[in-house]
Design an enzyme around this catalytic site. Structure first.
Site, short mmCIF file in Angstrom:
data_model
loop_
_atom_site.label_atom_id
_atom_site.label_comp_id
_atom_site.label_asym_id
_atom_site.label_seq_id
_atom_site.Cartn_x
_atom_site.Cartn_y
_atom_site.Cartn_z
N HIS A 1 -5.41 -2.84 10.34
CA HIS A 1 -5.21 -2.55 8.92
C HIS A 1 -6.02 -3.53 8.09
O HIS A 1 -6.30 -4.64 8.52
CB HIS A 1 -3.73 -2.64 8.54
CG HIS A 1 -3.09 -3.95 8.91
ND1 HIS A 1 -2.71 -4.23 10.21
CD2 HIS A 1 -2.80 -5.05 8.19
CE1 HIS A 1 -2.19 -5.44 10.26
NE2 HIS A 1 -2.25 -5.97 9.05
N VAL B 1 1.05 -7.48 12.84
CA VAL B 1 1.25 -6.07 13.24
C VAL B 1 -0.02 -5.62 13.96
O VAL B 1 -1.11 -5.59 13.37
CB VAL B 1 1.52 -5.18 12.01
CG1 VAL B 1 1.67 -3.73 12.44
CG2 VAL B 1 2.78 -5.65 11.27
P1 AMP Z 1 -0.93 -8.87 9.41
O1 AMP Z 1 -0.33 -10.24 9.39
O2 AMP Z 1 -2.36 -8.83 9.02
O3 AMP Z 1 -0.64 -8.15 10.72
O4 AMP Z 1 -0.19 -8.08 8.25
C1 AMP Z 1 0.95 -7.32 8.45
C2 AMP Z 1 1.49 -7.02 7.08
O5 AMP Z 1 2.45 -5.97 7.19
C3 AMP Z 1 2.21 -8.21 6.40
O6 AMP Z 1 1.57 -8.53 5.18
C4 AMP Z 1 3.63 -7.69 6.19
O7 AMP Z 1 4.21 -8.14 4.99
C5 AMP Z 1 3.43 -6.19 6.22
N1 AMP Z 1 4.60 -5.41 6.61
C6 AMP Z 1 5.45 -5.67 7.63
N2 AMP Z 1 6.40 -4.71 7.70
C7 AMP Z 1 6.13 -3.83 6.69
C8 AMP Z 1 6.76 -2.62 6.23
N3 AMP Z 1 7.85 -2.12 6.83
N4 AMP Z 1 6.20 -1.99 5.18
C9 AMP Z 1 5.10 -2.49 4.56
N5 AMP Z 1 4.47 -3.61 4.96
C10 AMP Z 1 4.98 -4.27 6.00
#
Ligand code: AMP
Length: 117
Positions: A102, A98
């Protein structure tokens, strides 16, 4: 007031902040939101998300902004666990999925991060 950008142009986390996509919010103020990760990789898995959008953490160049983000993450982490791990995936090659900066808070293992529970 400017109209918000179409959903397709906004990040997943902007849509969560706008409550267009449901999530479990554990903290929110004017600059940050923290939510439970939808696919937890630890018994406690939270995401600390700045509301000012940058795609990845290394786009933050202001030391104060960077410091405040990490301070907020430690504050929220300590409210949920005595010990914890903070992780940032930066870029697709670093595991980022994402592209809205974060920090992951991972915690709650009985015997540390290498244990199964
Ligand atoms: P990253 O790989 O560091 O970009 O982490 C993105 C994180 O967002 C992953 O751990 C996903 O499980 C989490 N994620 C994706 N969609 C959602 C959502 N709708 N609500 C909460 N977490 C999410």
């Amino acid at each position: 007031m400017d109209k918000p950008a179409p959903a397709a142009q906004r990040t997943l986390f902007e849509r969560i902040i706008a409550r267009e996509i449901p999530s479990k919010v554990v903290y929110e103020d004017e600059n940050y939101i923290a939510i439970k990760d939808i696919a937890p990789k630890a018994p406690i898995h939270l995401l600390v998300i700045p509301k000012r959008v940058t795609a990845r953490v290394d786009e933050i160049t202001d030391p104060l902004e960077m410091g405040r983000l990490w301070l907020k993450a430690t504050e929220i982490a300590r409210e949920h666990a005595a010990d914890y791990r903070l992780v940032v995936n930066c870029g697709a090659g670093g595991g980022q999925m994402v592209f809205h900066t974060h920090i992951h808070i991972l915690a709650g293992w009985k015997d540390g991060p290498d244990s199964d529970t």
